[in-house]
Motif scaffolding. Structure first.
Motif, mmCIF file in Angstrom:
data_model
loop_
_atom_site.group_PDB
_atom_site.id
_atom_site.type_symbol
_atom_site.label_atom_id
_atom_site.label_comp_id
_atom_site.label_asym_id
_atom_site.label_seq_id
_atom_site.Cartn_x
_atom_site.Cartn_y
_atom_site.Cartn_z
ATOM 1 N N ASP A 127 -49.780 14.725 -16.964
ATOM 2 C CA ASP A 127 -51.029 14.065 -17.315
ATOM 3 C C ASP A 127 -52.016 15.020 -17.964
ATOM 4 N N THR A 128 -51.968 16.286 -17.560
ATOM 5 C CA THR A 128 -52.924 17.245 -18.118
ATOM 6 C C THR A 128 -52.232 18.217 -19.081
ATOM 7 N N ASN A 129 -51.010 17.849 -19.497
ATOM 8 C CA ASN A 129 -50.270 18.674 -20.471
ATOM 9 C C ASN A 129 -50.093 20.116 -20.027
ATOM 10 N N ARG A 130 -49.746 20.326 -18.749
ATOM 11 C CA ARG A 130 -49.598 21.698 -18.253
ATOM 12 C C ARG A 130 -48.157 21.982 -17.822
ATOM 13 N N ILE A 131 -47.175 21.359 -18.503
ATOM 14 C CA ILE A 131 -45.793 21.569 -18.065
ATOM 15 C C ILE A 131 -45.344 22.953 -18.538
ATOM 16 N N PRO A 132 -44.920 23.798 -17.614
ATOM 17 C CA PRO A 132 -44.505 25.146 -18.032
ATOM 18 C C PRO A 132 -43.051 25.127 -18.521
ATOM 19 N N TYR A 133 -42.826 24.848 -19.788
ATOM 20 C CA TYR A 133 -41.455 24.808 -20.322
ATOM 21 C C TYR A 133 -40.914 26.221 -20.526
ATOM 22 N N THR A 134 -39.616 26.366 -20.292
ATOM 23 C CA THR A 134 -38.945 27.622 -20.632
ATOM 24 C C THR A 134 -37.802 27.243 -21.558
ATOM 25 N N PHE A 135 -38.055 27.300 -22.859
ATOM 26 C CA PHE A 135 -37.031 26.903 -23.825
ATOM 27 C C PHE A 135 -36.031 28.033 -24.049
ATOM 28 N N ASN A 136 -34.762 27.670 -24.030
ATOM 29 C CA ASN A 136 -33.695 28.648 -24.271
ATOM 30 C C ASN A 136 -32.629 28.026 -25.157
ATOM 31 N N LYS A 137 -31.784 28.894 -25.720
ATOM 32 C CA LYS A 137 -30.634 28.403 -26.482
ATOM 33 C C LYS A 137 -29.561 28.026 -25.458
ATOM 34 N N ILE A 138 -29.137 26.741 -25.494
ATOM 35 C CA ILE A 138 -28.182 26.280 -24.474
ATOM 36 C C ILE A 138 -26.897 25.814 -25.157
ATOM 37 N N ASN A 139 -25.767 26.219 -24.584
ATOM 38 C CA ASN A 139 -24.485 25.729 -25.086
ATOM 39 C C ASN A 139 -24.252 24.328 -24.514
ATOM 40 N N VAL A 140 -24.173 23.335 -25.398
ATOM 41 C CA VAL A 140 -24.136 21.933 -24.978
ATOM 42 C C VAL A 140 -22.936 21.626 -24.076
ATOM 43 N N LYS A 141 -21.765 22.110 -24.507
ATOM 44 C CA LYS A 141 -20.557 21.769 -23.757
ATOM 45 C C LYS A 141 -20.621 22.342 -22.336
ATOM 46 N N GLU A 142 -20.920 23.654 -22.268
ATOM 47 C CA GLU A 142 -20.962 24.297 -20.938
ATOM 48 C C GLU A 142 -22.029 23.673 -20.061
ATOM 49 N N TYR A 143 -23.215 23.461 -20.647
ATOM 50 C CA TYR A 143 -24.334 22.960 -19.850
ATOM 51 C C TYR A 143 -24.022 21.583 -19.254
ATOM 52 N N PHE A 144 -23.583 20.639 -20.120
ATOM 53 C CA PHE A 144 -23.363 19.284 -19.614
ATOM 54 C C PHE A 144 -22.118 19.218 -18.716
ATOM 55 N N ASP A 145 -21.097 20.061 -19.000
ATOM 56 C CA ASP A 145 -19.915 20.090 -18.117
ATOM 57 C C ASP A 145 -20.344 20.464 -16.697
ATOM 58 N N ASP A 146 -21.171 21.546 -16.585
ATOM 59 C CA ASP A 146 -21.623 21.994 -15.254
ATOM 60 C C ASP A 146 -22.471 20.934 -14.586
ATOM 61 N N CYS A 147 -23.389 20.400 -15.394
ATOM 62 C CA CYS A 147 -24.357 19.432 -14.890
ATOM 63 C C CYS A 147 -23.644 18.209 -14.301
ATOM 64 N N PHE A 148 -22.677 17.672 -15.074
ATOM 65 C CA PHE A 148 -22.045 16.437 -14.613
ATOM 66 C C PHE A 148 -20.960 16.696 -13.556
ATOM 67 N N GLU A 149 -20.542 17.980 -13.432
ATOM 68 C CA GLU A 149 -19.627 18.306 -12.343
ATOM 69 C C GLU A 149 -20.386 18.161 -11.015
ATOM 70 N N ASP A 150 -21.614 18.712 -10.989
ATOM 71 C CA ASP A 150 -22.462 18.581 -9.777
ATOM 72 C C ASP A 150 -22.704 17.121 -9.461
ATOM 73 N N ILE A 151 -23.082 16.369 -10.510
ATOM 74 C CA ILE A 151 -23.415 14.954 -10.298
ATOM 75 C C ILE A 151 -22.174 14.191 -9.838
ATOM 76 N N GLY A 152 -21.003 14.542 -10.403
ATOM 77 C CA GLY A 152 -19.749 13.892 -10.037
ATOM 78 C C GLY A 152 -19.492 14.009 -8.537
ATOM 79 N N MET A 153 -19.790 15.213 -7.982
ATOM 80 C CA MET A 153 -19.563 15.418 -6.549
ATOM 81 C C MET A 153 -20.484 14.526 -5.734
ATOM 82 N N GLU A 154 -21.744 14.470 -6.160
ATOM 83 C CA GLU A 154 -22.698 13.605 -5.439
ATOM 84 C C GLU A 154 -22.257 12.147 -5.503
ATOM 85 N N MET A 155 -21.786 11.730 -6.686
ATOM 86 C CA MET A 155 -21.398 10.326 -6.875
ATOM 87 C C MET A 155 -20.190 9.967 -6.004
#
Ligand SMILES: Nc1ncnc2c1ncn2[C@@H]1O[C@H](COP(=O)(O)OP(=O)(O)OP(=O)(O)O)[C@@H](O)[C@H]1O
Ligand SMILES: [Mg+2]
Length: 363
Positions: A195-223
């Protein structure tokens, strides 16, 4: 015609009319023969002339006065009334815009200011009521896990959980409930930063395949713990990169998948995730077979506080801020998020992130 022109004309007329009349008298008098000077006829003539001059000047002046009054004083009177209305908090009136001159422009600007003020006052009223609703929703959402935690702690204290297994189960439940509360508080803290535009972003170069593979592996376990079948398909080449804040993208995914789980109403629960390469962008699609969203609600789901089910007594809970956070994070990434849905059949959420293009060093 503008006021300057009007004043110039007024000035010209006020000076020219008496001058003209005096010249008339002068030339009339001069053209007479000396013998006739000061005869009764001349006196009478001069007297009549004088009366006529006074009458004509009086009429001219009244006309000019009326003109100036109408074009300046009347709108000023209107503006005075309007200012008083605003001072007293009344914004339900209209400022009449008169002539097409500076004062007319002033009235038009004033009217625009009144309209904007009215709009922002109305927005504030809506915002205040939404905030009140948010606070009552939060109280409700925090109360539920707190009541559960209290119940389990009492169970432990009173010895209801008399075996180590039971005690472990109680402690795990307390831990999960505390996690729920932690998540809720985190979302709220994040929301207040949005609301006050104070989000502290940390932008980095991310490898799409590795990032989403890891991300959805975690989610897969929860599911799988929740008996939801999750299919995941990543069609992006291994070297594709995006510039993004990994934590915030995870927040986006958690919010979307969290909704898919929350609004799931089928016995065979399934979520399908696809990561696609669409030219300059990477597109993530999260499809569920939940209850779907009605066409009338679909355009508003990314608005803050918007919930299709407004009843707080529903089992679903929620404050309607999840997707507004998703929208804001995607916007700040220069990306986009949207949804398609069929009521009763399911929803697909899409978001895109621009690919990172390496600029050759010699360019
Ligand atoms: N996958 C989905 N299936 C069905 N309805 C959905 C789905 N995702 C969102 N919605 C609808 O959109 C509304 C807005 O979602 P949003 O995530 O912003 O709020 P919420 O889930 O109600 O609350 P919060 O996320 O703040 O806990 C939801 O109330 C729900 O009605
Ligand atoms: Mg949500």
């Amino acid at each position: 015609m503008n006021i300057r022109t009007k004043l110039l004309i007024t000035f010209g007329v006020v000076v020219a009319v008496p001058l003209f009349l005096i010249s008339l008298v002068f030339f009339g008098f001069m053209s007479m023969q000396p013998a006739e000077v000061a005869t009764p006829q001349i006196r009478e003539f001069l007297g009549e002339m004088l009366v006529s001059v006074i009458l004509i000047m009086a009429m001219t002046c009244s006309f000019l006065m009326a003109w100036i009054y109408r074009s300046i004083l009347t709108p000023i009177e209107t503006l005075k009334k309007a200012t008083r209305n605003i001072r007293d908090g009344n914004l339900d009136f209209e400022v009449e815009i008169g002539d097409d001159d500076e004062i007319g422009e002033l009235c038009a600007d004033f009217e625009e200011m009144r309209i904007r003020l009215k709009e922002s006052t109305e927005e504030k009223v809506v915002f205040d009521s939404q905030n009140k609703e948010l606070i009552s929703n939060i109280s409700h959402d925090l109360k539920t896990p707190i009541t559960a935690v209290k119940g389990y702690v009492e169970g432990l204290l009173d010895g209801v959980a008399d075996t180590p297994e039971k005690q472990k189960k109680y402690l795990r439940t307390i831990y999960n409930k505390a996690n729920d509360m932690d998540r809720l508080i985190n979302e709220l803290t994040f929301y207040s930063k949005i609301d006050t535009n104070r989000i502290p972003y940390t932008f980095n170069k991310i490898n799409v395949k590795e990032y989403f593979d890891d991300c959805f592996e975690d989610i897969g376990m929860e599911m799988s713990q929740q008996q939801i079948s999750l299919s995941y398909d990543n069609k992006v080449a291994p070297d594709v990169m995006v510039i993004a804040d990994a934590e915030q993208i995870k927040r986006v995914i958690n919010n979307i998948v969290g909704n898919s789980v929350k609004y799931m109403d089928k016995p065979d629960k399934s979520i399908a995730i696809r990561v696609m390469d669409v030219g300059d962008f990477v597109q993530v699609e999260i499809e569920d077979n939940g209850r779907g969203i009605a066409a009338k609600d679909l355009p508003y789901i990314f608005d803050r506080f918007y919930r299709t089910d407004t009843s707080r007594n529903s089992s679903k809970g929620g404050s309607g801020i999840g997707l507004s956070i998703v929208h804001k994070v995607m916007e700040d990434h220069g990306g986009k998020v949207w949804a398609t849905s069929r009521e009763g059949e399911g929803t697909t959420m899409y978001f895109v992130l621009r690919k990172y293009q390496e600029v050759p060093a010699n360019e």
